[in-house]
Write a protein that holds these residues in place. Structure first.
Motif, PDB file in Angstrom:
ATOM      1  N   LYS A 191      47.120  40.804  42.565  1.00  0.00           N
ATOM      2  CA  LYS A 191      45.979  41.673  42.878  1.00  0.00           C
ATOM      3  C   LYS A 191      46.459  43.025  43.402  1.00  0.00           C
ATOM      4  O   LYS A 191      45.942  44.076  43.009  1.00  0.00           O
ATOM      5  N   ILE A 210      47.880  45.158  40.465  1.00  0.00           N
ATOM      6  CA  ILE A 210      46.821  45.651  39.584  1.00  0.00           C
ATOM      7  C   ILE A 210      45.973  46.687  40.311  1.00  0.00           C
ATOM      8  O   ILE A 210      45.598  47.713  39.743  1.00  0.00           O
ATOM      9  N   GLU A 211      45.707  46.448  41.566  1.00  0.00           N
ATOM     10  CA  GLU A 211      44.905  47.387  42.361  1.00  0.00           C
ATOM     11  C   GLU A 211      45.610  48.735  42.485  1.00  0.00           C
ATOM     12  O   GLU A 211      44.965  49.788  42.460  1.00  0.00           O
ATOM     13  N   CYS A 215      45.158  50.262  38.890  1.00  0.00           N
ATOM     14  CA  CYS A 215      43.754  50.444  38.489  1.00  0.00           C
ATOM     15  C   CYS A 215      42.844  50.123  39.666  1.00  0.00           C
ATOM     16  O   CYS A 215      42.268  49.034  39.733  1.00  0.00           O
ATOM     17  N   PRO A 216      42.697  51.035  40.615  1.00  0.00           N
ATOM     18  CA  PRO A 216      41.896  50.757  41.809  1.00  0.00           C
ATOM     19  C   PRO A 216      40.465  50.336  41.491  1.00  0.00           C
ATOM     20  O   PRO A 216      39.831  50.884  40.597  1.00  0.00           O
ATOM     21  N   GLN A 217      39.998  49.342  42.214  1.00  0.00           N
ATOM     22  CA  GLN A 217      38.616  48.862  42.153  1.00  0.00           C
ATOM     23  C   GLN A 217      38.163  48.509  40.736  1.00  0.00           C
ATOM     24  O   GLN A 217      37.031  48.775  40.353  1.00  0.00           O
ATOM     25  N   THR A 218      39.065  47.882  39.983  1.00  0.00           N
ATOM     26  CA  THR A 218      38.756  47.540  38.596  1.00  0.00           C
ATOM     27  C   THR A 218      38.715  46.038  38.370  1.00  0.00           C
ATOM     28  O   THR A 218      37.831  45.535  37.690  1.00  0.00           O
ATOM     29  N   VAL A 219      39.672  45.318  38.934  1.00  0.00           N
ATOM     30  CA  VAL A 219      39.801  43.879  38.701  1.00  0.00           C
ATOM     31  C   VAL A 219      39.585  43.142  40.018  1.00  0.00           C
ATOM     32  O   VAL A 219      40.182  43.486  41.036  1.00  0.00           O
ATOM     33  N   SER A 220      38.744  42.129  39.992  1.00  0.00           N
ATOM     34  CA  SER A 220      38.449  41.365  41.204  1.00  0.00           C
ATOM     35  C   SER A 220      39.433  40.208  41.378  1.00  0.00           C
ATOM     36  O   SER A 220      40.146  39.842  40.449  1.00  0.00           O
ATOM     37  N   ASP A 257      38.679  37.651  38.890  1.00  0.00           N
ATOM     38  CA  ASP A 257      39.301  37.931  37.593  1.00  0.00           C
ATOM     39  C   ASP A 257      40.751  37.467  37.588  1.00  0.00           C
ATOM     40  O   ASP A 257      41.198  36.821  36.633  1.00  0.00           O
ATOM     41  N   GLY A 312      35.471  41.428  35.187  1.00  0.00           N
ATOM     42  CA  GLY A 312      34.605  42.383  35.836  1.00  0.00           C
ATOM     43  C   GLY A 312      33.235  41.938  36.029  1.00  0.00           C
ATOM     44  O   GLY A 312      32.333  42.565  36.364  1.00  0.00           O
TER      45      GLY A 312
END
Length: 80
Positions: free
Chosen positions: A42, A45-46, A49-54, A57, A80
């Motif tokens: 996480k 990925i964060e 790509c900030p605030q894209t994948v939870s 996910d 998402g």
């Protein structure tokens, strides 16, 4: 219709609000290494790509990828 999971098992405890992953009940069924691995994925990925994948996910992707790598089926995972 439910599509995915809420990943609430990944939430950290806060003062006065203990998390599911810290519960004695879950202590024997969940592994701390798995939590660390999910947290690391996480974070990477964060960063890209900030605030894209939870976290949900990430958990869904991990379940799919581990199933596939062990010889099971591969399947699409909506994000998402």
């Amino acid at each position: 219709m439910l599509q995915g999971c809420d990943a609430s098992i990944l939430l950290d405890s806060t003062p006065g609000n203990p998390a599911k992953k810290d519960s004695v009940v879950n202590n024997t069924s969940l592994r701390q290494k798995a939590f660390k691995l999910i947290d690391e994925a996480k974070a990477k990925i964060e960063a890209a790509c900030p605030q894209t994948v939870s976290c949900a996910d990430i958990l869904a992707f991990a379940a799919r990828d581990s199933t596939c790598s062990l010889g099971g089926i591969s399947y699409a995972v909506p994000a998402g």
